[in-house]
Design a protein around this motif. Structure first.
Motif, PDB file in Angstrom:
ATOM      1  N   ASN A 353       0.847  -1.190   0.000  1.00 52.86           N
ATOM      2  CA  ASN A 353       0.000   0.000   0.000  1.00 52.86           C
ATOM      3  C   ASN A 353       0.884   1.241   0.000  1.00 52.86           C
ATOM      4  O   ASN A 353       2.114   1.146   0.171  1.00 52.86           O
ATOM      5  CB  ASN A 353      -0.989   0.011   1.183  1.00 52.86           C
ATOM      6  N   LEU A 354       0.281   2.400  -0.215  1.00 54.64           N
ATOM      7  CA  LEU A 354       1.050   3.643  -0.309  1.00 54.64           C
ATOM      8  C   LEU A 354       0.181   4.787   0.195  1.00 54.64           C
ATOM      9  O   LEU A 354      -0.951   4.967  -0.265  1.00 54.64           O
ATOM     10  CB  LEU A 354       1.472   3.890  -1.756  1.00 54.64           C
ATOM     11  N   ILE A 355       0.743   5.567   1.127  1.00 53.74           N
ATOM     12  CA  ILE A 355       0.001   6.656   1.769  1.00 53.74           C
ATOM     13  C   ILE A 355       0.845   7.914   1.742  1.00 53.74           C
ATOM     14  O   ILE A 355       2.013   7.892   2.159  1.00 53.74           O
ATOM     15  CB  ILE A 355      -0.361   6.311   3.231  1.00 53.74           C
ATOM     16  N   LEU A 356       0.287   9.022   1.256  1.00 46.75           N
ATOM     17  CA  LEU A 356       0.958  10.318   1.288  1.00 46.75           C
ATOM     18  C   LEU A 356       0.181  11.250   2.197  1.00 46.75           C
ATOM     19  O   LEU A 356      -1.046  11.354   2.092  1.00 46.75           O
ATOM     20  CB  LEU A 356       1.054  10.924  -0.115  1.00 46.75           C
ATOM     21  N   SER A 357       0.892  11.927   3.087  1.00 47.57           N
ATOM     22  CA  SER A 357       0.253  12.920   3.943  1.00 47.57           C
ATOM     23  C   SER A 357       1.136  14.162   3.999  1.00 47.57           C
ATOM     24  O   SER A 357       2.322  14.110   3.700  1.00 47.57           O
ATOM     25  CB  SER A 357       0.012  12.371   5.354  1.00 47.57           C
ATOM     26  N   ALA A 358       0.523  15.279   4.392  1.00 49.55           N
ATOM     27  CA  ALA A 358       1.243  16.549   4.384  1.00 49.55           C
ATOM     28  C   ALA A 358       1.015  17.283   5.696  1.00 49.55           C
ATOM     29  O   ALA A 358       0.271  18.260   5.765  1.00 49.55           O
ATOM     30  CB  ALA A 358       0.791  17.413   3.220  1.00 49.55           C
ATOM     31  N   GLY A 359       1.646  16.796   6.748  1.00 51.12           N
ATOM     32  CA  GLY A 359       1.552  17.474   8.036  1.00 51.12           C
ATOM     33  C   GLY A 359       0.111  17.658   8.457  1.00 51.12           C
ATOM     34  O   GLY A 359      -0.656  16.707   8.550  1.00 51.12           O
ATOM     35  N   ASP A 360      -0.278  18.913   8.651  1.00 49.45           N
ATOM     36  CA  ASP A 360      -1.641  19.208   9.114  1.00 49.45           C
ATOM     37  C   ASP A 360      -2.550  19.597   7.957  1.00 49.45           C
ATOM     38  O   ASP A 360      -3.576  20.254   8.153  1.00 49.45           O
ATOM     39  CB  ASP A 360      -1.629  20.312  10.168  1.00 49.45           C
ATOM     40  N   GLY A 361      -2.214  19.212   6.727  1.00 50.00           N
ATOM     41  CA  GLY A 361      -3.057  19.524   5.569  1.00 50.00           C
ATOM     42  C   GLY A 361      -4.481  19.042   5.782  1.00 50.00           C
ATOM     43  O   GLY A 361      -4.710  17.868   6.083  1.00 50.00           O
ATOM     44  N   ALA A 362      -5.450  19.945   5.628  1.00 48.27           N
ATOM     45  CA  ALA A 362      -6.846  19.593   5.894  1.00 48.27           C
ATOM     46  C   ALA A 362      -7.782  20.013   4.769  1.00 48.27           C
ATOM     47  O   ALA A 362      -8.973  19.725   4.820  1.00 48.27           O
ATOM     48  CB  ALA A 362      -7.301  20.244   7.203  1.00 48.27           C
ATOM     49  N   ALA A 363      -7.268  20.687   3.750  1.00 50.87           N
ATOM     50  CA  ALA A 363      -8.126  21.206   2.690  1.00 50.87           C
ATOM     51  C   ALA A 363      -8.696  20.079   1.831  1.00 50.87           C
ATOM     52  O   ALA A 363      -8.034  19.071   1.578  1.00 50.87           O
ATOM     53  CB  ALA A 363      -7.342  22.176   1.810  1.00 50.87           C
ATOM     54  N   THR A 364      -9.932  20.248   1.374  1.00 50.42           N
ATOM     55  CA  THR A 364     -10.530  19.343   0.406  1.00 50.42           C
ATOM     56  C   THR A 364     -10.244  19.883  -0.994  1.00 50.42           C
ATOM     57  O   THR A 364      -9.771  21.011  -1.168  1.00 50.42           O
ATOM     58  CB  THR A 364     -12.045  19.255   0.604  1.00 50.42           C
ATOM     59  N   LEU A 365     -10.556  19.075  -1.997  1.00 49.07           N
ATOM     60  CA  LEU A 365     -10.391  19.540  -3.373  1.00 49.07           C
ATOM     61  C   LEU A 365     -11.267  20.762  -3.609  1.00 49.07           C
ATOM     62  O   LEU A 365     -10.843  21.722  -4.293  1.00 49.07           O
ATOM     63  CB  LEU A 365     -10.751  18.421  -4.344  1.00 49.07           C
ATOM     64  N   GLU A 366     -12.468  20.776  -3.038  1.00 47.41           N
ATOM     65  CA  GLU A 366     -13.363  21.919  -3.197  1.00 47.41           C
ATOM     66  C   GLU A 366     -12.760  23.177  -2.585  1.00 47.41           C
ATOM     67  O   GLU A 366     -12.874  24.275  -3.153  1.00 47.41           O
ATOM     68  CB  GLU A 366     -14.719  21.617  -2.558  1.00 47.41           C
ATOM     69  N   ASP A 367     -12.111  23.026  -1.415  1.00 49.57           N
ATOM     70  CA  ASP A 367     -11.439  24.180  -0.788  1.00 49.57           C
ATOM     71  C   ASP A 367     -10.337  24.718  -1.701  1.00 49.57           C
ATOM     72  O   ASP A 367     -10.158  25.945  -1.825  1.00 49.57           O
ATOM     73  CB  ASP A 367     -10.814  23.775   0.551  1.00 49.57           C
ATOM     74  N   MET A 368      -9.603  23.818  -2.328  1.00 50.39           N
ATOM     75  CA  MET A 368      -8.489  24.237  -3.172  1.00 50.39           C
ATOM     76  C   MET A 368      -8.978  24.896  -4.452  1.00 50.39           C
ATOM     77  O   MET A 368      -8.367  25.846  -4.951  1.00 50.39           O
ATOM     78  CB  MET A 368      -7.583  23.039  -3.449  1.00 50.39           C
ATOM     79  N   ILE A 369     -10.109  24.419  -4.992  1.00 55.02           N
ATOM     80  CA  ILE A 369     -10.713  25.100  -6.142  1.00 55.02           C
ATOM     81  C   ILE A 369     -11.102  26.526  -5.759  1.00 55.02           C
ATOM     82  O   ILE A 369     -10.826  27.492  -6.499  1.00 55.02           O
ATOM     83  CB  ILE A 369     -11.947  24.324  -6.641  1.00 55.02           C
ATOM     84  N   ALA A 370     -11.706  26.679  -4.589  1.00 48.83           N
ATOM     85  CA  ALA A 370     -12.142  28.000  -4.135  1.00 48.83           C
ATOM     86  C   ALA A 370     -10.973  28.955  -3.933  1.00 48.83           C
ATOM     87  O   ALA A 370     -11.137  30.176  -4.019  1.00 48.83           O
ATOM     88  CB  ALA A 370     -12.938  27.868  -2.838  1.00 48.83           C
ATOM     89  N   GLY A 371      -9.771  28.411  -3.693  1.00 43.93           N
ATOM     90  CA  GLY A 371      -8.601  29.241  -3.465  1.00 43.93           C
ATOM     91  C   GLY A 371      -7.732  29.432  -4.695  1.00 43.93           C
ATOM     92  O   GLY A 371      -6.588  29.892  -4.581  1.00 43.93           O
ATOM     93  N   THR A 372      -8.245  29.093  -5.875  1.00 46.55           N
ATOM     94  CA  THR A 372      -7.460  29.167  -7.109  1.00 46.55           C
ATOM     95  C   THR A 372      -7.881  30.379  -7.941  1.00 46.55           C
ATOM     96  O   THR A 372      -9.065  30.527  -8.279  1.00 46.55           O
ATOM     97  CB  THR A 372      -7.644  27.885  -7.948  1.00 46.55           C
ATOM     98  N   SER A 373      -6.919  31.217  -8.292  1.00 48.94           N
ATOM     99  CA  SER A 373      -7.201  32.368  -9.163  1.00 48.94           C
ATOM    100  C   SER A 373      -7.365  31.927 -10.610  1.00 48.94           C
ATOM    101  O   SER A 373      -8.330  32.286 -11.282  1.00 48.94           O
ATOM    102  CB  SER A 373      -6.071  33.401  -9.058  1.00 48.94           C
TER     103      SER A 373
END
Length: 470
Positions: A353-373
């Motif tokens: 198996n393979l798992i990637l994590s980024a510290g305290d990253g909590a954003a969803t894809l929807e959050d990231m879309i909302a933060g994209t210019s």
């Protein structure tokens, strides 16, 4: 397979062996599947199979040679013949560079994730009933899609493999591996718009079909507006599944022996490996863990044949949680006991198996879309191929959903692209990583389906040319 006992097959083979060492692996697999098209179930089926692998080791003054013979459907009276065939191959073979003593029972210790049926219990099996609740939910999704002018296509598959491993040193290990996947494709009534989603599952009890269908409905809606864009480098949002396809290929390419020999992107100029080098500014941790909840896999090495990343001599070797990248720094490569001795690094065999994590990253894809210019949202990748092993440059195509994001909203669907990217270089250009969720890679799910990844924002993802693929 009525009356067949994989445990008996293992014992018969070990007892029949006259070589210096012997490893026997008996796999029993059952599989169930459903397929559908145009909002209608089309086929379903169940299959069962068994395979016996005998690994004979002949040790002499010049080293140990290995013979491997694998046969499907071996009946009891033919087990000894398979052993004899493996022994002949070993006697005729050249010394193996990775030769080591076989793992002994005393080396097993308290193996993680080893709970479950014991050695003597019958093999586990799946059947069509595993889709009981799921099929009802799928039928409801067909109704929702049809009412809105969409058509659903796809398939669901559930497989159970019981593996019995026995050696001449007395090791007896057993693991039951359930593997499930769902691929769901939605198309507009005129078939001009398409979107894909998928998920993995151990038992289909946790698959939310309605949520997947709603995601596809949203993407089909986004595609009502069509935008043509040229090739170039774009800020790009990759959802977990697309990222998994890139990092799984990187994981497959992270063999310590190849790196030590100067063959790969993980080779250090002048000799050695890049273990200890920083690969990402974001504190990314890439790991594998046999006991990861929802992604459990075999807690010991199962090697049907030797390769540059695995060794038949390591069969039964306990597997532990391993960080491949720790807080952005390369911390381990996949390797055998043989390559670990050459590298002077800990033994870190491949894990399923393979798992990637980024510290305290909590954003969803929807959050990231909302933060994209302004940037692209690429929902899935396919036809991925390697271009250059020294940089791990990969090429491939986008498919079933590329969208332009402007001022925090999806403006419409854009044309497909061919991309050229190295997942190693890409790690260094990840500007943001969100919350890790279980996902399904699209390109590689026939071979590797147990993954958990976050959505990520990548600076300058290289869309090298416009593709006519639809």
């Amino acid at each position: 397979m009525s009356g067949y006992s994989p445990q008996d097959a293992v014992e018969r083979a070990v007892q029949a062996a006259r070589c210096d060492d012997c490893v026997v692996i008996a796999d029993v697999t059952s599989s169930a599947n459903l397929r559908w098209a145009g909002n209608t179930l089309t086929t379903n089926g169940v299959s069962r199979s068994r395979r016996l692998t005998v690994i004979a080791v002949s040790r002499g003054p010049n080293g140990a040679s290995v013979g491997v013979v694998s046969r499907a459907g071996v009946r009891d009276e033919f087990v000894a013949a398979v052993v004899a065939e493996a022994e002949k191959a070993a006697a005729d073979g050249s010394p193996a560079a990775d030769a080591r003593p076989l793992v002994s029972p005393g080396e097993l210790g308290a193996m993680p994730a080893a709970s479950g049926p014991g050695w003597a219990e019958p093999p586990a099996a799946t059947e069509i009933g595993v889709f009981g609740a799921f099929a009802g939910d799928l039928g409801a999704a067909f109704g929702v899609a049809a009412a809105a002018g969409r058509k659903l296509y796809g398939f669901a598959e559930h497989t159970m493999t019981s593996t019995f491993l026995g050696t001449s040193t007395g090791v007896r290990l057993r693991y039951d591996q359930p593997t499930g996947k769902l691929e769901l494709n939605a198309k507009s009534d005129d078939l001009t718009r398409s979107a894909w989603a998928g998920t993995s599952s151990r038992d289909f009890a946790d698959v939310d079909v309605a949520a997947l269908e709603a995601t596809l409905a949203q993407r089909i809606g986004w595609a009502q507006r069509r935008i043509e864009l040229p090739a170039g480098r774009y800020e790009t949002l990759l959802p977990p599944g697309a990222l998994a396809d890139l990092l799984i290929y990187m994981y497959w390419s992270a063999g310590a022996k190849d790196a030590l020999d100067g063959r790969t992107v993980f080779s250090k100029p002048g000799g050695g490996t890049r273990v200890g080098e920083r690969l990402a500014d974001v504190p990314l941790t890439l790991r594998s863990n046999p006991a990861e909840p929802g992604l459990e896999c075999a807690p010991f090495t199962i090697a049907h044949a030797s390769s540059r990343e695995s060794s038949v001599f390591d069969n039964g070797l306990p597997l532990r949680s391993t960080d491949w990248i720790s807080a952005g720094t390369l911390s381990a490569l996949t390797q055998t006991r043989h390559s670990a001795q050459l590298c002077g690094l800990p033994v870190t065999p491949p894990i399923g198996n393979l798992i990637l994590s980024a510290g305290d990253g909590a954003a969803t894809l929807e959050d990231m879309i909302a933060g994209t210019s302004r940037g692209l949202l690429v929902t899935c990748l396919w036809y991925i191929r390697e271009v250059d092993p020294q940089t791990l440059l990969l090429t491939g195509l986008t498919r079933d959903g590329v969208y332009l994001v402007e001022n925090g909203e999806v403006a419409g669907a854009v044309n497909n692209f061919r991309f050229n990217e190295s997942p190693v270089a890409l790690l260094g250009r990840i500007a943001e990583a969100g919350a890790t969720v279980r996902t399904l890679p699209r390109e590689w799910n026939d071979y590797f389906s147990r993954a958990a990844m976050p959505p990520v924002r990548v600076d300058g993802f290289n869309m090298s040319s416009v593709s006519q693929a639809s």
